[in-house]
Write a protein that holds these residues in place. Structure first.
Motif, short mmCIF file in Angstrom:
data_model
loop_
_atom_site.label_atom_id
_atom_site.label_comp_id
_atom_site.label_asym_id
_atom_site.label_seq_id
_atom_site.Cartn_x
_atom_site.Cartn_y
_atom_site.Cartn_z
N TYR A 2 -1.62 -0.25 -9.67
CA TYR A 2 -3.06 0.02 -9.64
C TYR A 2 -3.84 -1.28 -9.42
O TYR A 2 -4.77 -1.35 -8.61
CB TYR A 2 -3.50 0.66 -10.96
N SER A 3 -3.47 -2.32 -10.15
CA SER A 3 -4.20 -3.59 -10.03
C SER A 3 -4.00 -4.21 -8.65
O SER A 3 -4.92 -4.81 -8.09
CB SER A 3 -3.76 -4.56 -11.12
N ALA A 4 -2.79 -4.07 -8.12
CA ALA A 4 -2.54 -4.60 -6.77
C ALA A 4 -3.43 -3.90 -5.75
O ALA A 4 -4.01 -4.54 -4.86
CB ALA A 4 -1.07 -4.42 -6.40
N VAL A 5 -3.59 -2.58 -5.88
CA VAL A 5 -4.43 -1.84 -4.96
C VAL A 5 -5.88 -2.26 -5.07
O VAL A 5 -6.57 -2.49 -4.06
CB VAL A 5 -4.28 -0.32 -5.20
N TRP A 21 0.84 -1.21 0.00
CA TRP A 21 0.00 0.00 0.00
C TRP A 21 0.88 1.25 0.00
O TRP A 21 0.65 2.19 -0.78
CB TRP A 21 -0.89 0.01 1.24
N ALA A 22 1.85 1.29 0.89
CA ALA A 22 2.70 2.48 1.00
C ALA A 22 3.44 2.75 -0.31
O ALA A 22 3.56 3.90 -0.75
CB ALA A 22 3.69 2.30 2.15
N LEU A 23 3.93 1.69 -0.95
CA LEU A 23 4.65 1.86 -2.21
C LEU A 23 3.71 2.35 -3.30
O LEU A 23 4.06 3.23 -4.09
CB LEU A 23 5.31 0.54 -2.61
N ALA A 24 2.50 1.78 -3.36
CA ALA A 24 1.54 2.19 -4.39
C ALA A 24 1.12 3.65 -4.21
O ALA A 24 1.00 4.40 -5.19
CB ALA A 24 0.33 1.27 -4.35
N ILE A 25 0.91 4.07 -2.97
CA ILE A 25 0.53 5.46 -2.72
C ILE A 25 1.66 6.40 -3.14
O ILE A 25 1.43 7.45 -3.75
CB ILE A 25 0.19 5.64 -1.23
N SER A 26 2.89 6.03 -2.85
CA SER A 26 4.04 6.89 -3.12
C SER A 26 4.44 6.88 -4.59
O SER A 26 4.85 7.92 -5.13
CB SER A 26 5.23 6.45 -2.27
N ALA A 27 4.34 5.73 -5.24
CA ALA A 27 4.90 5.58 -6.59
C ALA A 27 3.85 5.63 -7.69
O ALA A 27 4.21 5.78 -8.85
CB ALA A 27 5.65 4.26 -6.69
N ALA A 28 2.56 5.51 -7.33
CA ALA A 28 1.53 5.47 -8.36
C ALA A 28 0.54 6.62 -8.24
O ALA A 28 0.39 7.42 -9.15
CB ALA A 28 0.80 4.13 -8.33
N ASP A 29 -0.16 6.71 -7.08
CA ASP A 29 -1.23 7.68 -6.99
C ASP A 29 -1.55 7.96 -5.52
O ASP A 29 -1.93 7.06 -4.78
CB ASP A 29 -2.49 7.16 -7.69
#
Length: 824
Positions: free
Chosen positions: A306-309, A262-270
């Protein structure tokens, strides 16, 4: 009597289940729907504009739905909520919606079915009636169910406002419209979630729970970005985050890994993902990361995250179908095209979330970044992308057609084989006690350039000039390998072969081989393979057939590489293939391994890499993710790279060839002027040349500083092995490697020639390493011997050496390997 009564009691539940089944299903079949990119765009725009009107302060019409919009929405719903198929119709009396799902054998011919009629009532727009199979459901009951669902998932006061909005529906002129009765105030947090969901393609909101402890992982990401400012690989950050989750998680690793993701997706994607994570941090606390890449591409990193989230939010089917809908939208006019590569990234993100509990922790800590990426991201370079909607429909039968489904199945199979989620995936060498034909000791060395282009494709010179220059610069053998793809209008099969035959006669004893550079399918011209044809098999008509069937880079539904190789073997006996400039357009280090193992699956026509690629005057033209290493492809030049791994896994595959790939004076040196392949042969016949290439009896050099190289391995019984040879010996067998190297006085440009480096590359089941050698020098002659012992199941030895000019330029040579196998 007791048994009889017991039988009745056992039979009764079965009868009730059968009765319920036949009540909920009906006879019939599901009528398929076909979705288009226009459906996706219209649905997205309709939902977006309706939400904007809903949250606006004025009293206005929120939604106007006609038959066209309804059809688009039902197509999108069918695509998103497979395997249910939705249909509907809109009349002046109201709206009818029904859905169906086919049943598998032995119940084929029956379907699960439901339908609802929505119409204006005295109390407002409402669900009039529904049916589930044959069972009628009252409209009043369904309206109560709707009210309860709104209360449970949205809560007050928005649940009441949305219910009232539904009741405001009116049907006029076959258009269903909804109007706000008053200005609707939507809680900011709910508005953010819904609007974010529409923009992201997410319609699911995570339930309330304890806030995710994101802050510690944000701190790790901040430190990583500071310590590695040039690092842009998603795999690097993902690997570091999983390591941190392992350190923090203990027995609760899966929960910690999910938080880290989650932390990586928030920081690196959206940063909008904060709305779904139940985090208590603000957007200002999210670390700044550079745009991260997956397999060298930004878009793939975003698709993965995005898909992981969406999967972590709780809906795998939705995550998959949102990706498919996005690709279908891109296939429409003005879009980037439908991409099965993007679909692979989508599915990889979902698969990681599903498999968090199965991650092999040892691989997380021991793999380098490239190998770690290959462990969680499936090979995708052979998947089509950029397809227009027309191409998608014509070549693959549409997004649900058999061709598309076969590609999706291929992706699923590759996901299931990913090593990160399996602890037993270390490749095992496929070894046999050697029964391979052994060539006699070589008697002479022929200098060859096996990759040349003429005016029959994109070369600037004719075949006669190339032959004349080849002879002038010391070639004994040249091979014409013009592009023959159907888009090449300069190529004529008969004229091409006639020009080659003319050069043979004019410049004898120079050997002029015929061949072609093939855009191997299904890679759209991104990867090239040299096809060398024995003279006895030359046939213009067959060459024409090959071009039409197998060398059309735009033919998405064409036959694949294995079919083409089977055809070549049948129609051109003795044909040989080399994988040209293998890493030049790679996005992943794993691609070459995958390609070689696939293409050698049935036939052994592909015998090696072009380790020393051409265009050396222009720096080898490696302008993508990978660069050459002192002029050599990294697949060959990196110790422990793809070539060494293939050898470690038991492949008899060669990498020590070096060619000019001549096109123009600006790009290339002339044939054999700088790049040379040294063939160790019995004589100068074409048969000996093809035997040497097939069996690995050659080495490659650049800079024209090597005059002659004798590399051999001697066993105590006086048995002598040369490049490409292998032998079965007893365990712990001693052996001696001998190298006798003669250099020219000067290199190709007149610099004095000497030897600065000599290394023996040792490949065993458990290790790949370079051993420095220190030869004795006598003038331009360098000699050294090295003693070894077979301690495992096998050992593979190869040699490389180099000189560095006074200006700092490196010239390297590479040999093919010699292999010893322990007798069984």
């Amino acid at each position: 009597m007791v048994l009889k009564r017991l039988g009745y009691w056992l039979l009764l539940p079965l009868l009730l289940v059968a009765l319920l089944f036949y009540s909920l299903t009906i006879k019939g079949s599901v009528q398929p729907r076909k979705i288009s990119s226009q459906d996706v765009r219209e649905s997205h725009q309709l939902l977006k504009s309706s939400w904007q009107r809903l949250v606006a302060d004025d009293q206005t019409q929120v939604l106007a739905l006609d038959e066209k919009h309804l059809d688009a929405l039902l197509n999108v719903a069918t695509q998103s909520l497979r395997p249910i198929t939705f249909h509907g119709s809109l009349t002046d009396f109201g709206l009818v919606i029904h859905g169906a799902r086919s049943l598998p054998a032995p119940f084929s011919g029956r379907i699960f079915y439901f339908s609802c009629v929505l119409a204006e009532q005295p109390a407002g727009f409402a669900i009039e009636s529904c049916k589930l199979g044959k069972l009628p459901l009252s409209g009043r009951l369904m309206m109560q169910l709707m009210r309860f669902s709104l209360w449970a998932f949205i809560q007050a006061p928005e649940d009441k406002l949305i219910y009232e909005l539904f009741q405001s529906g009116r049907v006029e002129q076959q258009t269903l419209s909804f109007h706000k009765q008053q200005a609707m105030r939507i809680r900011p947090e709910l508005a953010a979630v819904v609007s974010g969901g529409i923009n992201l393609g997410v319609g699911t909101v995570q339930g309330r729970g304890a806030p995710l402890p994101l802050e510690p992982y944000f701190e790790v990401l901040t430190e990583l970005a500071k310590a590695h400012p040039e690092q842009r690989q998603l795999a690097f950050y993902l690997q570091q985050m999983l390591r941190e989750a392992m350190r923090r998680g203990g027995d609760s690793f899966e929960r910690e890994a999910s938080t880290a993701l989650w932390a990586l997706a928030i920081s690196a994607a959206d940063r909008r993902f904060l709305r779904f994570s139940n985090g208590t941090v603000s957007a200002e606390q999210v670390p700044e990361l550079p745009p991260l890449l997956l397999s060298g591409r930004r878009d793939l990193a975003l698709h993965f995250l995005y898909s992981a989230v969406i999967k972590m939010v709780g809906n795998q089917q939705l995550a998959i179908q949102i990706g498919a809908l996005k690709e279908l939208s891109d296939a429409g006019s003005g879009g980037s095209g439908f991409s099965f590569v993007d679909m692979a990234a989508n599915k990889a993100g979902i698969w990681m979330v599903q498999q968090l509990g199965n991650i092999d922790r040892q691989q997380v800590f021991t793999l380098d970044v490239d190998d770690f990426e290959a462990a969680f991201m499936p090979i995708w370079h052979d998947l089509p992308e950029g397809l227009s909607e027309r191409q998608l429909n014509q070549a693959l039968g549409g997004p649900d057609g058999p061709g598309a489904q076969a590609l999706l199945t291929r992706i699923e199979e590759r996901l299931a084989a990913l090593s990160l989620y399996r602890a037993d995936t270390k490749p095992v060498a496929q070894l046999t006690n050697s029964d391979i034909e052994r060539l006699p000791p070589p008697k002479l060395t022929l200098i060859a350039d096996l990759h040349l282009h003429s005016r029959f494709s994109d070369g600037s010179r004719d075949i006669d000039w190339l032959a004349q220059q080849g002879r002038q610069f010391g070639c004994d053998v040249i091979a014409l390998t013009d592009h023959t793809d159907l888009s090449n209008k300069r190529f004529n099969e008969q004229a091409y072969l006639d020009a080659i035959r003319s050069a043979r006669q004019k410049y004898a004893p120079l050997r002029v081989l015929s061949g072609l550079e093939w855009n191997i399918p299904p890679l759209g011209g991104r990867e090239h393979v040299s096809v060398l044809l024995p003279q006895l098999t030359e046939n213009a008509e067959l060459l024409k057939i090959f071009r039409q069937r197998f060398d059309n880079e735009r033919n998405l539904s064409g036959e694949d590489a294995l079919q083409a190789m089977a055809w070549l073997e049948q129609n051109f006996p003795g044909v040989l293939l080399f994988y040209n400039h293998p890493s030049r357009k790679d996005f992943s280090a794993k691609e070459n391994l995958w390609d070689v193992k696939l293409w050698r699956q049935q036939q052994q026509l592909l015998v090696g890499f072009e380790g020393g690629p051409g265009h050396q005057r222009a720096g080898a033209s490696y302008n993508w993710l990978y660069r050459t290493v002192h002029g050599w492809d990294p697949a060959v030049a990196v110790v422990g790279g793809q070539w060494d791994r293939l050898l470690q896994q038991g492949e008899r595959f060669w990498g020590a060839s070096s060619n000019s790939d001549y096109h123009t004076e600006k790009l290339d040196y002339r044939p054999c002027q700088f790049s040379r392949t040294h063939l160790l042969v019995s004589d100068n016949s074409e048969q000996s040349i093809f035997q040497a290439l097939r069996h690995g009896r050659f080495y490659g050099s650049q800079g024209n500083f090597v005059r002659e190289l004798d590399f051999r391995l001697q066993l105590p019984d006086a048995q002598m092995l040369y490049s490409g040879d292998e032998a079965s010996v007893a365990a712990r067998q001693a052996y001696q490697v001998s190298i006798d190297l003669n250099l020219h006085e000067r290199d190709f440009s007149g610099h004095p020639a000497w030897l600065d480096k000599l290394e023996l590359i040792l490949i065993t089941p458990d290790a790949i390493k370079a051993v420095p050698l220190y030869p004795e020098r006598s003038g331009q002659r360098y000699q050294v011997s090295w003693q070894g012992q077979l301690d495992g199941d096998f050992v593979v030895v190869r040699v490389r050496g180099a000189m560095q000019t006074a200006e700092g330029q490196w010239h390297y040579f590479y040999t093919n390997p010699i292999r010893l196998l322990r007798s069984r």
